[in-house]
Design an enzyme around this catalytic site. Structure first.
Site, PDB file in Angstrom:
ATOM      1  N   ASP A  91       0.826  -1.210   0.000  1.00 30.50           N
ATOM      2  CA  ASP A  91       0.000   0.000   0.000  1.00 30.50           C
ATOM      3  C   ASP A  91       0.860   1.261   0.000  1.00 30.50           C
ATOM      4  O   ASP A  91       0.451   2.305  -0.519  1.00 30.50           O
ATOM      5  CB  ASP A  91      -0.921   0.024   1.216  1.00 30.50           C
ATOM      6  N   HIS A 135       1.159  -9.286  -0.064  1.00 25.10           N
ATOM      7  CA  HIS A 135       0.520  -7.983   0.011  1.00 25.10           C
ATOM      8  C   HIS A 135       1.159  -7.120   1.103  1.00 25.10           C
ATOM      9  O   HIS A 135       1.405  -5.930   0.905  1.00 25.10           O
ATOM     10  CB  HIS A 135      -0.976  -8.137   0.271  1.00 25.10           C
ATOM     11  N   LYS A 136       1.426  -7.734   2.235  1.00 28.50           N
ATOM     12  CA  LYS A 136       2.145  -7.084   3.328  1.00 28.50           C
ATOM     13  C   LYS A 136       2.959  -8.149   4.055  1.00 28.50           C
ATOM     14  O   LYS A 136       2.628  -9.336   3.999  1.00 28.50           O
ATOM     15  CB  LYS A 136       1.181  -6.436   4.342  1.00 28.50           C
ATOM     16  N   TYR A 139       0.947 -10.402   6.141  1.00 25.65           N
ATOM     17  CA  TYR A 139       0.033 -11.326   5.461  1.00 25.65           C
ATOM     18  C   TYR A 139       0.859 -12.343   4.668  1.00 25.65           C
ATOM     19  O   TYR A 139       0.961 -12.276   3.442  1.00 25.65           O
ATOM     20  CB  TYR A 139      -0.915 -10.579   4.521  1.00 25.65           C
ATOM     21  N   ASP A 146      -5.629  -5.854  -4.714  1.00 22.24           N
ATOM     22  CA  ASP A 146      -5.353  -4.468  -4.328  1.00 22.24           C
ATOM     23  C   ASP A 146      -3.880  -4.115  -4.567  1.00 22.24           C
ATOM     24  O   ASP A 146      -3.540  -3.030  -5.047  1.00 22.24           O
ATOM     25  CB  ASP A 146      -5.654  -4.232  -2.842  1.00 22.24           C
ATOM     26  N   GLY A 219     -11.628  -3.661  -9.615  1.00 23.95           N
ATOM     27  CA  GLY A 219     -11.257  -2.330 -10.062  1.00 23.95           C
ATOM     28  C   GLY A 219      -9.783  -2.050  -9.875  1.00 23.95           C
ATOM     29  O   GLY A 219      -9.131  -1.470 -10.751  1.00 23.95           O
ATOM     30  N   TRP A 220      -9.238  -2.473  -8.730  1.00 20.34           N
ATOM     31  CA  TRP A 220      -7.801  -2.282  -8.503  1.00 20.34           C
ATOM     32  C   TRP A 220      -6.992  -2.952  -9.607  1.00 20.34           C
ATOM     33  O   TRP A 220      -6.047  -2.367 -10.143  1.00 20.34           O
ATOM     34  CB  TRP A 220      -7.385  -2.866  -7.154  1.00 20.34           C
TER      35      TRP A 220
END
Length: 384
Positions: A91, A135-136, A139, A146, A219-220
């Protein structure tokens, strides 16, 4: 109260400008509280949308706004205030796209240093066994759709900016890998995430896919594909494959587009199920990405009218305007998977998240879609 003459003058401005000016109007002493408050991906998306508006409208006030808000976080030494590389959080990459343009335009070393700091995170990002970005760090072995928007356009633009071609290979690898693991072969839609370990309660034990197709996750991914492809060299060996995947994705998304409204539901694989609702942020993101794909020639078999109908649906169903500007409604406040307050990825979970109005999470994609539809309309006029 706004006088009628003033109201009429506002209405003559392009819709994209009205949306952008609404964002600017929320600033206090020159700074928007939702953009200047932290180094975050939503703020980064909003600044990207304002940059596109500045280019489209030919108005430097939007570019000045972007630079002013980026400079809150980038001191002369090129550090990024409020950022930690060691979190390995995708992110945190998204806002970095704004650094690349600032460096190209100003030549200030601090912007390059900050961008290279983000690239260093990606170089060390923890990965699945096939090289997919977690993702992170918190995680493990999870890829979320995303994260493709957070990282892929940055990597492609970074590669183009600094002439480092390996970043195109990395971008293509990430986009293709997650598509393969999250795609439902029956519907063609991409599920929200994939857990290689199969340990999470939110995933299917045999496939690792999360249970449902969340519209904003779709959408991402769509925006990631449209924005990354823009920087890919024509001679890159994966460019055509990426375009083909994007085409297949777009066809699947349009198959579940609501016929009456032209919009998309919060849970896209459960359109007719009780409680499901038409959601603004995912609809705006998909509309933006499909319109951009059409304009740039990445999507050759997509019905342009379906995209125009989607944008008309956004304005008819989600948008209101008053003296304070443009308002967007029916925005899912946020959704994720796992975590301390465990999110199980069930249908009930996606419906349980708050639905809000005027969040930048939806307004930024609305602005992106508005600019892109206006540009698409201009190309149609020129072609006529």
């Amino acid at each position: 109260m706004m006088m009628q003459a003033e109201a009429n003058a506002v209405q003559t401005k392009p819709f994209s400008v009205r949306v952008a000016d609404t964002i600017l109007s929320k600033a206090q002493d020159g700074y928007h509280p939702g953009i200047a408050n932290k180094w975050g991906y939503v703020a980064g998306m909003a600044l990207t949308a304002l940059t596109r508006t500045g280019d489209w409208a030919g108005d430097s006030k939007y570019h000045d706004f972007v630079k002013r808000h980026m400079d809150v976080f980038i001191p002369e030494d090129g550090a990024i205030k409020g950022y930690s590389l060691n979190e390995y959080n995708l992110d945190h990459i998204n806002k970095g796209k704004n650094l690349l343009r600032l460096w190209r335009e100003t030549g200030e070393a601090r912007y390059e240093k900050a961008a290279r700091l983000l690239a260093a995170q990606l170089a060390g990002q923890p990965r699945t066994s096939e090289g997919g970005f977690w993702h992170k760090k918190i995680y493990p072995f999870q890829m979320w759709l995303d994260g493709l928007y957070m990282s892929s356009p940055f990597m492609a633009e970074y590669g183009a900016t600094f002439g480092e071609e390996g970043w195109f290979d990395e971008t293509a690898h990430q986009l293709l890998l997650i598509e393969r693991h999250t795609r439902n072969p029956q519907t063609g839609l991409l599920h929200h995430a994939w857990d290689e370990s199969g340990e999470q309660r939110w995933c299917d034990g045999s496939t690792g896919r999360s249970r449902h197709v969340w519209s904003r996750a779709m959408g991402w991914y769509a925006m990631a594909m449209a924005d990354a492809l823009e920087f890919f060299p024509v001679l890159h060996p994966k460019r055509g494959q990426l375009m083909g995947i994007f085409e297949r994705f777009a066809e699947a998304a349009l198959r579940v587009q609501d016929r009456e409204s032209g919009l998309w539901y919060q849970v896209m694989d459960c359109n007719a199920r009780e409680g499901n609702y038409l959601e603004a942020s995912g609809s705006c993101m998909l509309t933006y990405a499909l319109a951009k794909g059409l304009r740039l020639g990445y999507l050759s078999g997509i019905d342009r009218k379906a995209v125009e109908r989607a944008f008309a649906g956004i304005r008819n169903h989600f948008v209101t305007e008053d003296a304070e500007g443009v308002h967007l409604h029916s925005i899912c406040h946020g959704a994720g998977l796992g975590g301390r307050r465990y999110r199980d990825g069930s249908y009930a979970y996606y419906l349980s998240e708050a639905v809000v109005s005027d969040s930048l999470m939806g307004v930024a994609p609305l602005l992106l879609a508005s600019v892109e539809l206006e540009r698409l309309a201009e190309t149609e006029t020129k072609d006529a």
